[in-house]
Design an enzyme around this catalytic site. Structure first.
Site, PDB file in Angstrom:
ATOM      1  N   GLU A  53      -1.183  -5.679   8.457  1.00 55.71           N
ATOM      2  CA  GLU A  53      -0.323  -5.145   9.515  1.00 55.71           C
ATOM      3  C   GLU A  53      -0.885  -5.468  10.896  1.00 55.71           C
ATOM      4  OE1 GLU A  53       0.437  -0.964   8.941  1.00 55.71           O
ATOM      5  OE2 GLU A  53       1.202  -1.276   6.899  1.00 55.71           O
ATOM      6  N   GLU A  61       9.556  -4.528   9.962  1.00 54.26           N
ATOM      7  CA  GLU A  61       9.917  -3.206   9.417  1.00 54.26           C
ATOM      8  C   GLU A  61      10.506  -2.306  10.497  1.00 54.26           C
ATOM      9  OE1 GLU A  61       7.077  -1.175   6.905  1.00 54.26           O
ATOM     10  OE2 GLU A  61       8.297   0.648   6.902  1.00 54.26           O
ATOM     11  N   ASP A  71       0.830  -1.202   0.000  1.00 56.17           N
ATOM     12  CA  ASP A  71       0.000   0.000   0.000  1.00 56.17           C
ATOM     13  C   ASP A  71       0.868   1.256   0.000  1.00 56.17           C
ATOM     14  OD1 ASP A  71       0.888  -0.200   2.591  1.00 56.17           O
ATOM     15  OD2 ASP A  71      -1.072   0.083   3.528  1.00 56.17           O
ATOM     16  N   SER A  72       2.192   1.079   0.061  1.00 60.99           N
ATOM     17  CA  SER A  72       3.117   2.212  -0.153  1.00 60.99           C
ATOM     18  C   SER A  72       2.876   2.824  -1.526  1.00 60.99           C
ATOM     19  CB  SER A  72       4.566   1.749  -0.021  1.00 60.99           C
ATOM     20  OG  SER A  72       4.819   0.649  -0.863  1.00 60.99           O
ATOM     21  N   ASP A  77      -1.175  -6.105  -0.339  1.00 61.30           N
ATOM     22  CA  ASP A  77      -1.480  -5.506   0.961  1.00 61.30           C
ATOM     23  C   ASP A  77      -2.967  -5.227   1.113  1.00 61.30           C
ATOM     24  OD1 ASP A  77       0.529  -5.076   2.820  1.00 61.30           O
ATOM     25  OD2 ASP A  77       1.248  -3.248   1.870  1.00 61.30           O
ATOM     26  N   LYS A 116      -1.262  -9.458   2.588  1.00 64.23           N
ATOM     27  CA  LYS A 116      -0.472  -9.052   3.759  1.00 64.23           C
ATOM     28  C   LYS A 116      -1.321  -8.085   4.581  1.00 64.23           C
ATOM     29  CE  LYS A 116       3.224  -6.111   3.570  1.00 64.23           C
ATOM     30  NZ  LYS A 116       2.791  -4.997   4.421  1.00 64.23           N
TER      31      LYS A 116
HETATM   32  O1  KIV Z   1       3.590  -1.190   1.536  1.00 63.83           O
HETATM   33  C1  KIV Z   1       4.755  -1.600   1.475  1.00 63.83           C
HETATM   34  O2  KIV Z   1       5.525  -1.271   0.567  1.00 63.83           O
HETATM   35  C2  KIV Z   1       5.222  -2.493   2.532  1.00 63.83           C
HETATM   36  C3  KIV Z   1       6.673  -2.799   2.578  1.00 63.83           C
HETATM   37  C4  KIV Z   1       7.370  -1.640   3.162  1.00 63.83           C
HETATM   38  C5  KIV Z   1       6.967  -4.045   3.297  1.00 63.83           C
HETATM   39  O3  KIV Z   1       4.458  -2.926   3.322  1.00 63.83           O
END
Ligand code: KIV
Length: 276
Positions: free
Chosen positions: A110, A177, A39-40, A78, A108
């Site tokens: 968090e 992280e 989600d970055s 994510d 994924k």
């Molecule tokens: O969203 C993302 O890019 C991430 C990585 C930093 C692991 O979760």
């Protein structure tokens, strides 16, 4: 598939990058064990200040592109903020939508202890889950900034428990992280699933970076990023040359234009008459 990634623990380091679109996915696919549609992308591609505003539809759109580009690497997507925290059944509904609409191999999410029940619920119903602990960017408004985790011994027990609990809940891997190096090493030795470090330790079972950061495309990067390329400078050089050539009317050249079918200039290759 997710179990193949889990099986790499103790065998060899796992290589991963984020990817948000088909063409870079096709390149990274040749070298990575898994690609994360992180989600970055909200910050890297869409100019948000944090990952908090990222909608599920955006993750699905980029996820589909990455799945189209990848041939062999596992694609992990994510779950964005607000789509899984409320309850295991909300998480299942949204995660199942991600899996069905993108054809990715895993999701994924968090969180450590607080997500254990949800991780178990999802895995039990056929959704492979990668966990993410330490600095969890979706909680940035609670954490109060992009702070390294576990830099004092008092913080260790909670983070170690997070790692143990997500592993016991059935996660096939866990991202660590921005966790102090000695703690990341200790967690890696303590749990049976692979740890994927980002700003953690070379002792982790694998590493991940945001592709744009390691390529030298991002204007600001955290301390843990090594720039393996200077793609931003290459792009700027190419754009500068293009602008100069357009302004000087040097581009396009004859090779970049189309002639009329019956235009004798420039000379066409002469066709040999068919021998009778
Ligand atoms: O969203 C993302 O890019 C991430 C990585 C930093 C692991 O979760």
């Amino acid at each position: 598939m997710a179990p193949d990634i889990a099986a790499l623990k103790g065998e060899r380091p796992i290589v991963a990058l984020t990817s948000y679109h088909a063409h870079t996915a096709a390149i990274a696919d040749k070298h990575c064990d898994f690609l994360l549609v992180g989600d970055s992308l909200g910050m890297v591609m869409h100019g948000y200040e944090t990952t908090v505003p990222v909608p599920l539809d955006l993750m699905i759109m980029h996820g589909k592109a990455v799945v189209r580009g990848a041939r062999r690497a596992l694609v992990v997507i994510d779950m964005p903020f607000g789509t899984y925290e409320e309850s295991p059944s909300v998480a299942f509904r949204n995660a199942a939508r991600v899996m069905k609409e993108t054809d990715c191999g895993a999701i994924k999410l968090e969180g450590g202890r607080r997500m254990a029940e949800t991780i178990h619920f999802l895995v039990d119903r056929g959704i492979p889950v990668m966990a993410h602990i330490g600095l969890t960017p979706q909680s940035i408004n609670v954490l109060g900034g992009w702070k390294t985790q576990g830099r004092t011994q008092e913080e260790w027990a909670a983070l170690e428990e997070d790692a143990r609990v997500v592993s016991e809940a059935g996660a096939f891997a866990v991202v660590l992280e921005a966790i102090a190096e000695p703690l990341a090493k200790r967690i890696t030795a303590a749990i049976p699933i692979p740890t994927i470090g980002i700003g953690a330790s070379a002792a982790c079972d694998g590493q991940i970076l945001v592709m744009e950061d390691m390529l030298g495309l991002s204007p600001r990067v955290p301390k843990f990023v090594k720039e393996f390329g200077r793609v931003g400078a290459v792009i700027e050089g190419a754009i500068q040359s293009y602008a100069e050539e357009v302004r000087a009317r040097r581009f396009p050249e004859a090779a970049h234009t189309y002639t009329m079918k019956d235009d004798p200039t420039p000379a066409k290759p002469v066709k040999k008459p068919k021998s009778s």
